[in-house]
Enzyme design. Structure first.
Site: not given
Length: 618
Positions: A366, A280, A394
């Site tokens: 979640e 990243k 969600r």
């Protein structure tokens, strides 16, 4: 000659595929440089996109896009894809009103095969596309690109469980950068770390890389040899147990490894899984050293990097929550902090450091986060789940069945309620007041400012049952919270301004705009605070001495707080006119928060205009 001359010659993947292989490294260099320059001027997601430059080039070089389908997971790493598919100039207005979106969007380009913004959907969507191609007799390839953070969600494994037992011709690419938004967590991360750090396996991986680069007649021999080596070192790998043929890990920044591997995998049938290692922030030292800081950025000088803000400035609601969480944890040892991979975004960094034994990052999961909190609440603890409004959607079933139905004392600190701005419709928190207020046992609160946010969080924590405190993105009006942990009376609002004729009943983030509108209209303004239970006594009182009640909320007007006010009046036979102001029955596009509110008539001027039009018509 432009320093991006090669990149500027590419307006479609077909033109990319026409390049000589040796030109692709130069293209990657120019693309990465362009990304840094562009995003520094507009803001957006940076480190995740820098990490997928070579992978994106390789995918478009090997696959016949858009006939072949590329499905990006989450989509915050899709900027190189957008640039290479004819939207390079559109990057000037990235995430701005009228400009291109920060995530893949089907109506924006035929190359955006699936609209995303939430994680862990790519394998399911790609599997559906693969089966559709088979049923329609169409020869196309389907590729899902998913990050290791998104792989922690149950939906990804549900899709793999389905895909691995069929004949779906699809490729799943795991873009493993050892990050989601926050640092990686969980058993899956540990498995991937062990796999990629093994010296023996890395030696085998290097051998496998050369094998996969062989000519097609030797492909089957190469595959068997690689499988044999893998079987000795990592027998029954997780992904192969799901029915996928596993390949890798390979270097996701090495085009000489990526392209031959993808070309050979393209020829193989059935479900395949390629493990790609990327970094990243690759190629921009500042982002490499702090990929979290450079994950989502505002405008900055590319040469200097992100500079810390000068001066104290206004507190954001996220900071108010983070400070309250630490203060309440110090006062009550029962408090547990839980987040689904949003430590930084939800303001929990300080809590994670100071109360590490009571901090739980469950990864991008979640549903699990909510039921995990419910289990803790069953044992006498007081969990606080920090979650964005858009992500709480969600876990709606868990909110109802696992928390509210059992009347468990779980606090939901719901950040990004209302319009969030540049991230657009996938991230706007526009439905929470509607979907939360209909759930029995759940107390729903919306603070008007920073001080009230702290008070309502304390009120929620003191409540012996499930509660939800919903607050907006960004800073409030500048009201400094008290250091105390005071509570407010449950279900009671307040009058902020006394007027006549018209009463504005405002919820949460729009109270300040309502007060400003009230000054111009000489209207009464009520800060309602509670969506559930509503302050029925206050509503009845206002209905008795005003000719028009106006509900104002930064939430879907259908099924929102205004609907509940009308229900209260109807049940009591009170015949008073009601004007409901809120978000329209459509998905609101991306743009600056204040600009969007003004366009939707939810700023001061819009409220005044709507009230005057209603009075004129009646």
């Amino acid at each position: 000659m432009s320093k991006h001359a090669l990149l500027e010659s590419i307006n479609s993947p077909a033109e990319l595929r026409a390049l000589e292989r040796k030109q692709l490294a130069q293209l990657a260099s120019e693309l990465r440089d362009f990304l840094i320059e562009s995003v520094s001027q507009t803001g957006g997601h940076l480190s995740s996109n820098l990490g997928t430059v070579e992978l994106t080039i390789a995918l478009h070089a090997v696959f016949d896009t858009p006939t072949d389908r590329l499905v990006w997971d989450v989509g915050h790493q899709c900027y190189p894809h957008k640039i290479l598919t004819g939207r390079r100039q559109g990057m000037e207005k990235l995430r701005m009103r009228g400009g291109i979106a920060g995530f893949p969007k089907r109506c924006e380009s035929e190359y955006d095969t699936f609209g995303v913004g939430h994680s862990s959907t790519s394998i399911s969507a790609a599997l559906g596309m693969a089966h559709a191609a088979r049923l329609k007799g169409e020869a196309r390839k389907v590729v899902a690109i998913i990050g290791d953070g998104a792989m922690s969600a149950g939906m990804a494994f549900e899709a793999m469980n389905n895909a691995g037992v069929g004949d779906a011709d699809m490729l799943v690419i795991l873009n493993d950068n050892e990050m989601s938004i926050s640092p990686p967590v969980g058993a899956l991360n540990n498995i991937l770390t062990r796999l990629t750090s093994s010296k023996t396996y890395n030696a085998a991986r290097e051998a496998g890389r050369h094998m996969l680069g062989f000519a097609p007649p030797l492909l089957e021999l190469a595959r068997r040899a690689e499988e044999h080596v893998k079987g000795m070192i990592a027998p029954g790998t997780l992904f192969e147990e799901f029915g996928f043929h596993y390949y890798g890990p390979i270097d996701g920044h090495d085009l000489d490894a990526l392209i031959p591997t993808l070309e050979n995998l393209k020829k193989l049938k059935g479900p395949k899984f390629l493990h790609v290692i990327t970094k990243k922030g690759q190629g921009y030292k500042l982002a490499e050293s702090d990929p979290i800081l450079y994950h989502g950025v505002g405008k900055f000088a590319a040469c200097d990097g992100i500079q810390s803000a000068k001066g104290p400035g206004k507190l954001t609601y996220t900071q108010v929550f983070g400070d309250w969480l630490c203060d309440m944890a110090a006062a009550d040892s029962r408090l547990i902090g839980i987040t689904p991979a949003m430590r930084e975004g939800s303001g929990m960094v300080r809590f994670a450091n100071e109360f590490a034994d009571r901090y739980y990052d469950v990864g991008i999961a979640e549903q699990h986060a909510v039921t995990f909190a419910a289990g803790m609440a069953c044992e006498g603890l007081k969990p606080v789940v920090a979650i964005y409004s858009t992500f709480l959607q969600r876990a709606y079933d868990q909110l109802i069945h696992d928390v509210a139905l059992q009347n468990l004392p779980v606090v939901f600190a719901v950040d990004r309620g209302g319009l969030v701005g540049a991230d657009g419709p996938t991230h706007h928190g526009t439905f929470d007041l509607s979907f939360a207020a209909c759930i029995p046992n759940l107390v729903v609160m919306a603070p008007a400012d920073e001080a009230e946010c702290r008070q309502l969080l304390s009120t929620a924590f003191a409540h012996d049952g499930p509660s939800l405190v919903r607050y907006p993105r960004g800073a409030g009006t500048g009201v400094v919270p008290s250091a105390a942990l005071d509570t407010l009376p449950l279900g009671k609002g307040e009058i902020r301004r006394q007027g006549q004729g018209v009463a504005l009943l405002a919820f949460g983030s729009l109270v300040a705009a309502a007060v400003a509108a009230g000054d111009e209209l000489d209207a009464t303004v009520a800060n309602m605070r509670f969506v559930k239970p509503l302050d029925v006594e206050l509503i009845v009182e206002l209905a008795g001495n005003h000719s028009l009640l106006v509900s104002i909320e930064e939430n879907a007007v259908i099924g929102g707080a205004g609907s509940e006010i009308e229900r209260v009046l109807n049940e009591r036979g009170l015949n008073v006119a009601v004007l409901r102001l809120g978000l329209p029955d459509r998905f609101v596009d991306h743009g600056e928060q204040g600009q969007l509110l003004a366009e939707l008539g939810l700023d001061k001027d819009g409220i005044v205009r709507s009230v005057r039009e209603r009075l004129a018509n009646s």
